[in-house]
Write a protein that holds these residues in place. Structure first.
Motif: not given
Length: 231
Positions: A106-128
């Motif tokens: 949480s705290e790391t992403l909070q710091q990164l959000t001012d410097h970086c564009e970010m996305a997620i790729i997951t092989n998990g299931l949409s319902r989750v």
């Protein structure tokens, strides 16, 4: 300035504590279906589930077959049965309610959000994945959530990395850093597409792997990789 301004993250056991979520969801579901929890349940389930996901990664089985076989093998272990679809849906909904984050995320992403564009790729299931991220405090940090089940291809297939770059309007894969815990799917997949990679070696596994550019053992170390001062 951050060493990288474009980041892609895996979800399970990179951002979210999937081990805790899996245990919580499984036990809650068995309780709700009035099923027993024999000794060795979690160890059995994790070994069995890992095997099925590996078969899915290798395109030996489909998502539907994974769900079916997972429930059937679990029922055989606990010695009781239920409607497979009802049980599977209930379990996935329990998983979606488990938004446990790994330490320092949480705290790391909070710091990164001012410097970086970010996305997620997951092989998990949409319902989750969709409701879990939607209800998570980290949701605002990400410009795209790409789910293999929806796209029809999974990591390490290059198409899922290409699709994510298109979603984020990123033209140069070599400018993107992929962060994930699964060496084959996250690291080798992204490297094969031309991205830079940061392996989250969550369990500190000894290795002689050479396909990654960076390696971290807890999430906060990502700031060191990006050459950002910790706040």
């Amino acid at each position: 300035m951050s060493r990288y301004q474009k980041l892609i993250f895996d979800a399970d056991n990179t951002l979210f504590d999937f081990d805790q979520a899996e245990a919580t969801a499984l036990l809650n579901t068995l309780k709700d279906f009035a099923m027993p929890t024999p000794d060795g349940l979690l160890d059995f389930y994790r070994r069995m589930n890992a095997t099925l996901w590996q078969q899915l990664d290798n395109k030996v089985i489909s998502i539907a077959e994974l769900k079916q076989q997972r429930a059937e093998q679990l029922f055989a272990f606990v010695g009781q049965e239920a409607d497979v679809q009802d049980f599977s849906h209930h379990y996935l909904d329990e998983l979606a309610n488990c938004q446990f984050l790994l330490n320092h995320v949480s705290e790391t992403l909070q710091q990164l959000t001012d410097h970086c564009e970010m996305a997620i790729i997951t092989n998990g299931l949409s319902r989750v994945q969709k409701p879990r991220l939607a209800n998570s405090p980290i949701r605002a940090h990400f410009g795209a959530l790409v789910i293999s089940e929806e796209l029809g291809v999974a990591k390490p297939d290059p198409e899922i990395f290409a699709h994510t770059c298109e979603q984020m309007n990123w033209a140069q894969p070599e400018e993107v850093l992929m962060v994930g815990d699964n060496y084959r799917c996250d690291i080798q997949g992204a490297a094969g597409f031309g991205m830079k990679t940061c392996w989250f070696n969550l369990r500190g596994v000894p290795h002689d792997f050479e396909d990654h550019d960076h390696e971290i053992h807890h999430f906060g170390e990502l700031l060191d990789v990006l050459q950002l001062q910790r706040i």
